[in-house]
Motif scaffolding. Structure first.
Motif, PDB file in Angstrom:
ATOM      1  N   ASP A 103     -26.087 -19.001   8.334  1.00 36.10           N
ATOM      2  CA  ASP A 103     -26.437 -20.247   7.649  1.00 36.10           C
ATOM      3  C   ASP A 103     -26.162 -20.172   6.153  1.00 36.10           C
ATOM      4  O   ASP A 103     -25.879 -21.183   5.505  1.00 36.10           O
ATOM      5  N   LEU A 104     -26.261 -18.939   5.581  1.00 36.68           N
ATOM      6  CA  LEU A 104     -26.056 -18.761   4.146  1.00 36.68           C
ATOM      7  C   LEU A 104     -24.609 -18.443   3.787  1.00 36.68           C
ATOM      8  O   LEU A 104     -24.273 -18.305   2.612  1.00 36.68           O
ATOM      9  N   ASP A 105     -23.764 -18.316   4.800  1.00 38.48           N
ATOM     10  CA  ASP A 105     -22.351 -18.004   4.588  1.00 38.48           C
ATOM     11  C   ASP A 105     -21.585 -19.318   4.505  1.00 38.48           C
ATOM     12  O   ASP A 105     -21.451 -20.044   5.486  1.00 38.48           O
ATOM     13  N   ALA A 106     -21.073 -19.631   3.306  1.00 39.50           N
ATOM     14  CA  ALA A 106     -20.429 -20.926   3.081  1.00 39.50           C
ATOM     15  C   ALA A 106     -19.015 -21.007   3.641  1.00 39.50           C
ATOM     16  O   ALA A 106     -18.424 -22.089   3.671  1.00 39.50           O
ATOM     17  N   ASN A 107     -18.443 -19.883   4.080  1.00 35.31           N
ATOM     18  CA  ASN A 107     -17.080 -19.884   4.592  1.00 35.31           C
ATOM     19  C   ASN A 107     -17.092 -20.304   6.061  1.00 35.31           C
ATOM     20  O   ASN A 107     -17.602 -19.568   6.905  1.00 35.31           O
ATOM     21  N   PRO A 108     -16.534 -21.475   6.392  1.00 33.14           N
ATOM     22  CA  PRO A 108     -16.604 -21.944   7.782  1.00 33.14           C
ATOM     23  C   PRO A 108     -15.719 -21.146   8.732  1.00 33.14           C
ATOM     24  O   PRO A 108     -15.957 -21.130   9.938  1.00 33.14           O
ATOM     25  N   GLU A 109     -14.684 -20.493   8.205  1.00 38.37           N
ATOM     26  CA  GLU A 109     -13.784 -19.701   9.038  1.00 38.37           C
ATOM     27  C   GLU A 109     -13.524 -18.354   8.366  1.00 38.37           C
ATOM     28  O   GLU A 109     -12.434 -18.087   7.857  1.00 38.37           O
ATOM     29  N   PRO A 110     -14.538 -17.502   8.345  1.00 40.71           N
ATOM     30  CA  PRO A 110     -14.379 -16.214   7.637  1.00 40.71           C
ATOM     31  C   PRO A 110     -13.304 -15.362   8.287  1.00 40.71           C
ATOM     32  O   PRO A 110     -13.201 -15.305   9.508  1.00 40.71           O
ATOM     33  N   PRO A 111     -12.485 -14.714   7.460  1.00 36.33           N
ATOM     34  CA  PRO A 111     -11.407 -13.885   8.004  1.00 36.33           C
ATOM     35  C   PRO A 111     -11.942 -12.597   8.611  1.00 36.33           C
ATOM     36  O   PRO A 111     -13.028 -12.131   8.279  1.00 36.33           O
ATOM     37  N   SER A 112     -11.169 -12.052   9.521  1.00 34.73           N
ATOM     38  CA  SER A 112     -11.492 -10.757  10.114  1.00 34.73           C
ATOM     39  C   SER A 112     -10.227  -9.913  10.072  1.00 34.73           C
ATOM     40  O   SER A 112      -9.337 -10.061  10.913  1.00 34.73           O
ATOM     41  N   LEU A 113     -10.139  -9.047   9.063  1.00 39.17           N
ATOM     42  CA  LEU A 113      -8.919  -8.270   8.868  1.00 39.17           C
ATOM     43  C   LEU A 113      -8.852  -7.091   9.830  1.00 39.17           C
ATOM     44  O   LEU A 113      -9.863  -6.466  10.152  1.00 39.17           O
ATOM     45  N   SER A 114      -7.640  -6.779  10.259  1.00 41.66           N
ATOM     46  CA  SER A 114      -7.421  -5.587  11.075  1.00 41.66           C
ATOM     47  C   SER A 114      -7.438  -4.352  10.194  1.00 41.66           C
ATOM     48  O   SER A 114      -7.368  -4.441   8.957  1.00 41.66           O
ATOM     49  N   GLY A 115      -7.501  -3.192  10.834  1.00 42.57           N
ATOM     50  CA  GLY A 115      -7.450  -1.948  10.075  1.00 42.57           C
ATOM     51  C   GLY A 115      -6.159  -1.823   9.281  1.00 42.57           C
ATOM     52  O   GLY A 115      -6.148  -1.323   8.154  1.00 42.57           O
ATOM     53  N   GLY A 116      -5.044  -2.315   9.858  1.00 38.72           N
ATOM     54  CA  GLY A 116      -3.778  -2.262   9.157  1.00 38.72           C
ATOM     55  C   GLY A 116      -3.761  -3.155   7.933  1.00 38.72           C
ATOM     56  O   GLY A 116      -3.234  -2.785   6.879  1.00 38.72           O
ATOM     57  N   GLU A 117      -4.357  -4.342   8.057  1.00 38.21           N
ATOM     58  CA  GLU A 117      -4.392  -5.265   6.923  1.00 38.21           C
ATOM     59  C   GLU A 117      -5.262  -4.718   5.795  1.00 38.21           C
ATOM     60  O   GLU A 117      -4.925  -4.848   4.617  1.00 38.21           O
ATOM     61  N   VAL A 118      -6.388  -4.114   6.150  1.00 34.54           N
ATOM     62  CA  VAL A 118      -7.247  -3.522   5.118  1.00 34.54           C
ATOM     63  C   VAL A 118      -6.531  -2.351   4.442  1.00 34.54           C
ATOM     64  O   VAL A 118      -6.608  -2.179   3.224  1.00 34.54           O
ATOM     65  N   THR A 119      -5.823  -1.561   5.221  1.00 35.97           N
ATOM     66  CA  THR A 119      -5.079  -0.428   4.664  1.00 35.97           C
ATOM     67  C   THR A 119      -4.011  -0.918   3.690  1.00 35.97           C
ATOM     68  O   THR A 119      -3.858  -0.380   2.582  1.00 35.97           O
ATOM     69  N   ALA A 120      -3.286  -1.965   4.078  1.00 33.71           N
ATOM     70  CA  ALA A 120      -2.255  -2.518   3.196  1.00 33.71           C
ATOM     71  C   ALA A 120      -2.865  -3.026   1.894  1.00 33.71           C
ATOM     72  O   ALA A 120      -2.322  -2.802   0.806  1.00 33.71           O
TER      73      ALA A 120
END
Length: 297
Positions: free
Chosen positions: A82-99
């Motif tokens: 309810d306190l998270d204003a992002n309606p579509e929060p991203p979910s990064l893969s391990g590869g995306e976080v590494t990059a």
């Protein structure tokens, strides 16, 4: 111990970080951003990954979730969503976080954005949680446009973190920071490591006893904030050497310098919030607060 020996030891710790990463530099005609992205893609393609949530932390998260559900408590806490204003929060893969991590190492503040900060917080949060802290980061520019303009530049990047290879900034600190600052950062680094391992042990003991208490509360309060990021780094480093401690110390000094820079750019920051255990681990609170913050307590 001679000063040169101390500084050489800290410098050696920095030179060991990501050895060989991007050392060839951009190709002719290739700009820095394209080069950093290319190096990041090469790292990901090689199979290397940043460790997001250590197994020990994941086990504790899962233990707390079972404890709550067994007692009929809705979990994850719906209030967080309810306190998270992002309606579509991203979910990064391990590869995306590494990059993203590689790009940040190579480009420093030039690669840091509000969305990127939110992405990191979400990448290490417990599964299924809403994340108000990530949301605050992601909407910084919209929420406080006047103040944000001093920190997050219109053409991209974060002004309080030096541009360029982060290792260069750390090496500069190893060479120029006072010996007192190096000693203080070394002590705080050790205390923070002890804080993280002690908190894990205390929560595990509460789970084993079947009765969650103060340790679990401290865990949950900080899990999606900076405390959680520190926890990930410390618990994930199982074999913590003096070299690891030295590089951690320099990173803490760079964080403190960035906060002091922020204090000068944006007046009336609410630094007293750093005193909350939900935001920072206790050993870091006095170390990272700007010099005048004691006046606010």
């Amino acid at each position: 111990m001679p000063e040169k020996t101390v500084r050489d030891a800290f410098g050696k710790a920095v030179r060991g970080l990501g050895a060989g990463l991007g050392e060839e530099g951009p190709e002719e005609g290739e700009d820095e951003e394209e080069w950093a992205e290319r190096v990041a893609d090469e790292v990901v393609a090689s199979g290397q990954r940043v460790r997001l949530v250590p197994a020990r932390v994941r086990r504790i998260d899962e233990g707390i979730a079972r404890y709550m559900r067994d007692r009929g408590v809705a979990w994850p806490p719906p209030e967080l969503a309810d306190l998270d204003a992002n309606p579509e929060p991203p979910s990064l893969s391990g590869g995306e976080v590494t990059a993203a991590a590689v790009t940040t190492v190579l480009r420093g503040g030039a690669a840091v954005t509000p969305q990127g900060i939110g992405d990191v917080l979400r990448a290490v949060q417990p599964t299924g949680w809403g994340n108000p802290a990530a949301s605050l980061a992601e909407y910084t520019v919209e929420d406080v446009p006047d103040a944000a303009r001093e920190v997050f530049l219109p053409d991209g990047g974060m002004s309080t973190v030096p541009d360029g290879d982060v290792r260069g900034a750390l090496l500069s600190l190893a060479e120029t920071a006072t010996l007192e600052d190096l000693r203080e950062a070394w002590e705080v680094s050790g205390a923070t490591r002890e804080w993280a391992l002690d908190l894990c042990a205390r929560v595990e003991a509460e789970l084993d006893a079947g009765e969650l208490g103060d340790a679990a509360l401290a865990w949950l309060m900080g899990r999606a904030f900076v405390s959680g990021l520190v926890l990930m780094a410390q618990v994930g480093d199982r074999h913590w050497s003096p070299t690891d401690r030295a590089s951690d110390s320099l990173i803490l000094l760079m964080m403190r310098r960035s906060l002091r820079d922020l204090d000068g750019k944006v007046p009336d920051c609410r630094w007293e919030l750093l005193g909350s255990p939900a935001v920072l681990p206790a050993p870091l609170i006095p170390f990272l607060q700007p010099r005048h913050a004691s006046e606010l307590q």
